[in-house]
Design a protein around this motif. Structure first.
Motif, short mmCIF file in Angstrom:
data_model
loop_
_atom_site.label_atom_id
_atom_site.label_comp_id
_atom_site.label_asym_id
_atom_site.label_seq_id
_atom_site.Cartn_x
_atom_site.Cartn_y
_atom_site.Cartn_z
N UNK A 33 38.89 4.59 -18.12
CA UNK A 33 39.52 5.17 -16.76
C UNK A 33 40.61 6.04 -17.30
N UNK A 34 40.83 7.00 -16.46
CA UNK A 34 41.67 8.05 -16.86
C UNK A 34 43.04 7.96 -16.24
N UNK A 35 43.09 7.36 -15.26
CA UNK A 35 44.54 7.12 -14.36
C UNK A 35 44.24 6.14 -13.59
N UNK A 36 45.53 5.50 -13.25
CA UNK A 36 45.49 4.31 -12.29
C UNK A 36 46.85 4.49 -11.75
N UNK A 52 44.67 11.17 -22.65
CA UNK A 52 45.52 12.40 -22.81
C UNK A 52 45.86 13.10 -21.29
N UNK A 53 45.57 12.30 -20.28
CA UNK A 53 45.86 12.85 -19.09
C UNK A 53 47.41 12.49 -18.56
N UNK A 60 39.25 16.73 -13.16
CA UNK A 60 38.14 17.48 -12.82
C UNK A 60 37.17 16.61 -12.05
N UNK A 61 37.27 15.16 -11.96
CA UNK A 61 36.32 14.21 -11.64
C UNK A 61 36.29 14.06 -10.08
#
Length: 117
Positions: A33-36, A52-53, A60-61
């Motif tokens: 998961x990149x962000x929550x 790293x986000x 870009x997803x």
């Protein structure tokens, strides 16, 4: 965006499929998961970025995958979608392809396997 202090969710723990314990951060990392972001009554109560986000960097997803997943979950809950159904049953044009041979659940988890002949 309005924010509220709801306490850190980092200490929130989940039981894994094999009985082990995972923190929220560990679960998000393992799920790639990149962000929550957690919203409650219009307030941002938790924001976390991984891999790293950062909050100001565009991701870009496609959000369409999230919407599709939510719709599929609602339909499955209502008994209108069997996630174990072979995709070609729903979309006959995909018969004989790796997508057609997969189950709906495989596509929802983006876990369809393709191999070369």
């Amino acid at each position: 965006m309005p924010t509220a202090s709801a306490g850190a969710l980092d200490g929130l723990e989940f039981t894994g499929p094999h009985g082990g314990s995972l923190t929220l951060t560990e679960l998000l990392s393992r799920a790639e998961t990149d962000a929550l972001l957690v919203m409650h009554r219009g307030l941002l109560v938790h924001e976390e970025y991984l891999h790293g986000y950062e909050h100001h960097v565009p991701h870009n997803a496609s959000a369409a995958k999230s919407y599709l997943g939510l719709v599929a979950a609602v339909l499955a809950h209502k008994g209108q979608l069997d996630r174990g159904t072979q995709v070609a049953t729903i979309v006959p044009e995909l018969a004989g392809t790796a997508f057609g041979d997969a189950e709906v659940d495989h596509l929802l988890h983006m876990g369809t396997q393709m191999s070369r002949p």
